[in-house]
Design an enzyme around this catalytic site. Structure first.
Site, PDB file in Angstrom:
ATOM      1  N   ARG A 257       0.819  -1.219   0.000  1.00  0.00           N
ATOM      2  CA  ARG A 257       0.000   0.000   0.000  1.00  0.00           C
ATOM      3  C   ARG A 257       0.853   1.269   0.000  1.00  0.00           C
ATOM      4  O   ARG A 257       0.526   2.251  -0.661  1.00  0.00           O
ATOM      5  CB  ARG A 257      -0.934  -0.009   1.217  1.00  0.00           C
ATOM      6  CG  ARG A 257      -1.713   1.287   1.447  1.00  0.00           C
ATOM      7  CD  ARG A 257      -2.568   1.666   0.250  1.00  0.00           C
ATOM      8  NE  ARG A 257      -3.316   2.887   0.483  1.00  0.00           N
ATOM      9  CZ  ARG A 257      -2.818   4.108   0.381  1.00  0.00           C
ATOM     10  NH1 ARG A 257      -1.543   4.284   0.055  1.00  0.00           N
ATOM     11  NH2 ARG A 257      -3.573   5.176   0.589  1.00  0.00           N
ATOM     12  N   GLU A 258       1.939   1.250   0.736  1.00  0.00           N
ATOM     13  CA  GLU A 258       2.742   2.453   0.875  1.00  0.00           C
ATOM     14  C   GLU A 258       3.508   2.799  -0.402  1.00  0.00           C
ATOM     15  O   GLU A 258       3.577   3.959  -0.796  1.00  0.00           O
ATOM     16  CB  GLU A 258       3.731   2.308   2.034  1.00  0.00           C
ATOM     17  CG  GLU A 258       3.089   2.323   3.417  1.00  0.00           C
ATOM     18  CD  GLU A 258       2.652   3.719   3.851  1.00  0.00           C
ATOM     19  OE1 GLU A 258       2.933   4.688   3.120  1.00  0.00           O
ATOM     20  OE2 GLU A 258       2.022   3.838   4.911  1.00  0.00           O
TER      21      GLU A 258
END
Length: 399
Positions: A257-258
């Site tokens: 996600r990051e």
């Protein structure tokens, strides 16, 4: 006036009823002000939000005001109002995972279990946060909606021979990532969709996962699960997650996600590397200065990121959902958002005031479930089965 609503809502409420008669707002201006009141008062948790939301007709809602209307009903557990309102939404809005899930929950709370299960059954066919919640409620297997990327061996062979592909590969070996990315993007711009699919597969095979994910996004190939959720840097994630005593699937989900596993990722907020760490956060964890160069090193970044997740989880009574929110927004904001009395975790997630953090938590949970299922395909352990009965409260915070 719109700025005043956000900065000084109590003053804005007083002034709204004291506008001089010569000031005449157009219907568009009036609607804009009413929408702003509804959103700002809701985000600030003020009791007047209810009446401002109630003033908006279904066709006057934006996506943002609709969310806060939903949040208000969830805060009040006003299931009857939700049941009456949902049929007035557009077909597209009614079919969104969010509204389907909460409509099903409202039906269940209103003693209509069969109708609720029918809605959940349709929703459980999706690979999404709400689809996984629906499957957990029904206690049935997950649907990963996996459609392998369609690329013929002949196309793969031909695309691999392209000079641009070979240049990109050599540049990657020389760690000239920026030049490799420029070469790759030029290829994508001048390639047909068939060749773009081959490029996504090739990047995946090289371990250049962020570029593979980016290419699939351009193609809107959202069901190529193997390429969308690669086991990137798996040995490092496993080693450091085990050392920190956290779920490796959680660590993988956060990295996915990051940064989409982009080693040299850098955010406008000043975060670096795979798990997007601020130098100040890294210093807090390491108890020593950590340079940007060090944060671009996968092993260093994952070691610090997993330790930070473990620290947040420990301070939040072992609750990884709250720790996920804290990883994005900071622990003190999350503590402020927690209710004094226990609340269902799925309801609390919808009440997170920051849209970025709200969506972040949903995505990380969904990614974590996908990684759990992929890494244990026989059992497919249900992460969301733990979420459904979970309750959260301020009592979980430990200094």
């Amino acid at each position: 006036f719109g700025r005043m609503i956000w900065r000084e809502p109590a003053r804005a409420l007083r002034r709204w009823h004291q506008l001089p008669e010569p000031i005449q707002l157009t219907p568009e201006q009036d609607l804009k002000i009413r929408q702003t009141f509804a959103v700002a008062l809701s985000a600030k948790g003020m009791s007047q939000a209810r009446e401002w939301l109630a003033q908006l007709a279904p066709h006057e809602h934006t996506d943002v005001t609709l969310h806060w209307q939903l949040a208000q009903w969830l805060r009040d557990q006003d299931w009857a109002a939700m049941l009456a309102f949902v049929p007035q939404l557009s077909v597209e809005q009614q079919q969104s995972g969010q509204w389907q899930y909460w409509y099903a929950r409202a039906l269940a709370a209103s003693q209509q279990p069969e109708a609720s299960q029918a809605v959940l059954q349709r929703l459980a066919e999706q690979r999404s946060y709400y689809g996984f919640l629906a499957a957990a409620h029904l206690q049935q297997p997950l649907s990963l909606s996996d459609t392998p990327l369609q690329v013929t061996p002949e196309t793969l062979h031909r695309v691999r021979q392209l000079p641009g592909v070979q240049r990109a590969y050599e540049l990657l070996q020389l760690e000239r990532t920026l030049d490799a990315r420029r070469e790759w993007n030029a290829l994508l711009e001048h390639s047909a969709a068939t060749d773009q699919r081959a490029l996504a597969r090739i990047a995946h095979e090289w371990g250049w996962h962020d570029q593979s994910i980016y290419t699939l996004g351009l193609l809107q190939e959202f069901n190529a699960v193997e390429e969308l959720f690669p086991m990137a840097f798996l040995d490092l994630h496993e080693r450091f997650a085990d050392a920190a005593q956290i779920d490796v699937n959680w660590a993988l989900a956060v990295s996915r996600r990051e940064s989409a596993f982009r080693v040299d990722a850098y955010s406008h907020a000043g975060a670096y590397g795979l798990m997007q760490l601020l130098p100040s956060t890294a210093k807090l964890v390491e108890r020593a200065d950590v340079s940007a160069h060090e944060l671009y090193q996968p092993a260093r970044n994952i070691r610090l990121g997993t330790r930070y997740l473990a620290n947040l989880q420990r301070r939040l009574d072992g609750n990884w959902i709250l720790a996920t929110a804290a990883y994005n927004a900071g622990i003190y904001r999350v503590v402020d958002w927690l209710p004094a009395e226990g609340m269902e975790a799925d309801r609390w997630i919808e009440l997170i005031p920051y849209a970025e953090t709200r969506n972040y938590v949903k995505q990380v949970l969904m990614y974590q479930q996908v990684y759990r299922a992929l890494r244990d395909q026989e059992q497919q352990p249900q992460l969301f089965a733990e979420l459904v009965p979970m309750r959260v409260s301020k009592a979980q915070y430990q200094r």
